[in-house]
Motif scaffolding. Structure first.
Motif, PDB file in Angstrom:
ATOM      1  N   LYS A  29      15.180 -20.617 -72.354  1.00 48.21           N
ATOM      2  CA  LYS A  29      13.740 -20.679 -72.618  1.00 48.21           C
ATOM      3  C   LYS A  29      12.953 -20.978 -71.351  1.00 48.21           C
ATOM      4  O   LYS A  29      11.884 -20.403 -71.105  1.00 48.21           O
ATOM      5  CB  LYS A  29      13.480 -21.753 -73.681  1.00 48.21           C
TER       6      LYS A  29
ATOM      7  N   ARG B 279       6.690 -13.557 -74.848  1.00 50.41           N
ATOM      8  CA  ARG B 279       7.836 -14.391 -75.174  1.00 50.41           C
ATOM      9  C   ARG B 279       8.023 -14.460 -76.695  1.00 50.41           C
ATOM     10  O   ARG B 279       7.054 -14.466 -77.451  1.00 50.41           O
ATOM     11  CB  ARG B 279       7.640 -15.782 -74.578  1.00 50.41           C
TER      12      ARG B 279
ATOM     13  N   TRP C 270      12.724 -18.803 -80.604  1.00 46.70           N
ATOM     14  CA  TRP C 270      14.141 -18.859 -80.979  1.00 46.70           C
ATOM     15  C   TRP C 270      14.356 -18.554 -82.452  1.00 46.70           C
ATOM     16  O   TRP C 270      15.289 -17.831 -82.819  1.00 46.70           O
ATOM     17  CB  TRP C 270      14.696 -20.256 -80.698  1.00 46.70           C
TER      18      TRP C 270
ATOM     19  N   SER D 220      16.205 -15.883 -73.582  1.00 45.74           N
ATOM     20  CA  SER D 220      16.405 -16.705 -74.768  1.00 45.74           C
ATOM     21  C   SER D 220      17.653 -16.287 -75.539  1.00 45.74           C
ATOM     22  O   SER D 220      18.409 -17.134 -76.032  1.00 45.74           O
ATOM     23  CB  SER D 220      15.176 -16.619 -75.681  1.00 45.74           C
TER      24      SER D 220
END
Length: 432
Positions: A83, A228, A231, A371
């Motif tokens: 991350k 981005r 998760w 990630s």
């Protein structure tokens, strides 16, 4: 089960890289050097296990516990650094990781108990977990898809160079100055890499060293989203788990080779700190060839018209078969025949790993690669924690590698099957 894609007919095998610059390979060289340092720092405890265990009174399970805490930190840090690297970029993210792991490595020279060693190795694990997320992010930025497996194979080969260098330099430093100075000297010397990284690394469009032709080649793949992705969203995709479960199965075996091969050679063939150096060097030189060959193989197949799916999985299947003879290493009386068998297995692992590492960039947009790699690394490190406890227990109770090598020789075929079942075509995740 879905079938693996067949090669596309009529593809041009001529390399599209002809005539463009090569600065991207300088970046690959920096990644190679960092990975070599990473593995020197990581493997030293395996090389020094007999010496440290004798001085500090460690049992097999005590040693396994020290390895366990390194891998626990690696699991935590891998997810975090994936991350971080996506957020701040490879240049800053790699620098942070390198500083943390160098501190942890150097601290190993000042400890006096298994608990203190575990703490220092925990710090080392946190920092070292950033190596591959940052390295793979850099490859994604600097290489088109057709070259990523080769670039990954080359920088991943740094692991084997580190593993070769360690048994050459560490015994000499240890015999001259003691094992504590071995950690301190190697930690301080590695800081030269950090200076070079900060000075040389930029994104391709920010670098003055990249020609327009090379920049166009690097950016020749279709554009994808750069935002981005969280998760939790990534965990909902089968493609994420194709990579992560592959790592869960194969990473523990690499940890086994790294941390217990010196012990296996020492006990089976009665080698000491000096004499097991040459066999380890040969094993990891063979591994180096495997890492590069694995990346070259799938890249070459793609240039000949194979899809990424067919190229990656065909290469991994061959590698899985080549690991299987490791089961017989313990029954070989000749040292160098055993070295050849172990070397073949480690080379096949590295070739397999070079292709598995490339899969996230095949399936995910650039903004998610770090990630996904972090998730996979965390899952792989959890597998490594389990393997450390398992290995320590088996050796403490049986003194034999029979069960351990049986597991090592079989999981790669399972890993190929899992990857294929969860992502039959390595299709792009376009919904992100």
């Amino acid at each position: 089960m879905a079938t693996i894609d067949t090669p596309e007919v009529g593809a041009d095998p001529t390399s599209a890289a002809a005539g463009v610059g090569r600065y991207r390979w300088v970046i690959c060289g920096l990644l190679f050097a960092a990975t070599a340092i990473n593995y020197v720092d990581r493997q030293m405890i395996g090389v020094l296990k007999p010496t440290i265990s004798a001085e500090l009174g460690w049992s097999e399970t005590t040693y396994a516990d020290v390895i366990f805490w390194f891998q626990a930190a690696y699991a935590i840090g891998y997810l975090t650094f994936g991350k971080i690297v996506d957020a701040v970029g490879a240049r800053i993210g790699y620098s942070i990781a390198f500083v943390i792991w160098t501190i942890g490595h150097t601290l190993c020279g000042f400890v006096g108990s298994a608990f203190q060693f575990s703490v220092a190795r925990f710090v080392l694990g946190i920092g070292e977990s950033g190596n591959f997320p940052a390295g793979l992010k850099s490859v994604t930025e600097w290489f088109p898809a057709k070259e990523r497996a080769l670039a990954t194979g080359i920088f991943n080969a740094g692991a084997n160079v580190g593993a070769v260098v360690t048994p050459l330099i560490v015994p000499a430093i240890t015999l001259a100055f003691g094992w504590r100075m071995a950690f301190i000297v190697t930690g301080i010397a590695s800081l030269a890499w950090l200076v070079a990284w900060i000075a040389l690394y930029r994104r391709p469009r920010e670098s003055t060293k990249v020609s327009p032709a090379e920049l166009a080649y690097i950016e020749s793949d279709p554009a994808d989203p750069v935002r981005r992705i969280g998760w939790l969203k990534l965990l909902g995709y089968r493609e994420t788990w194709a990579y992560a479960l592959g790592k869960f199965l194969i990473d523990p075996i690499w940890w086994l080779f790294l941390f217990w091969t010196p012990d296996f050679l020492a006990k089976t063939y009665h080698l000491d700190l000096v004499s097991f150096g040459p066999p380890l060097v040969v094993i990891y030189l063979i591994s180096d060839l495997g890492s590069i060959a694995g990346g070259w193989s799938s890249s070459r197949l793609m240039k000949r018209g194979f899809t990424a799916n067919a190229a990656r999985k065909s290469t991994m299947l061959v590698c899985a078969l080549l690991v299987m003879p490791i089961f017989f290493a313990q029954y070989v009386d000749n040292l160098w025949l055993a070295v050849a068998i172990v070397g073949l297995a480690t080379a096949a692992h590295q070739a397999f790993s070079a292709n598995l590492y490339t899969i996230p960039s095949d399936m995910f947009p650039r903004g998610a690669v770090g990630s996904v790699v972090g998730i996979g690394g965390t899952v792989g490190a959890i597998g490594g924690m389990m393997m450390a406890k398992f290995t320590g227990y088996i050796l403490q109770t049986t003194g034999s590698y029979t069960i351990i090598f049986a597991v090592a020789g079989s999981v790669y075929l399972l890993a190929v099957a899992v990857v294929h079942l969860l992502s039959p075509r390595l299709a792009r995740v376009d919904a992100l």
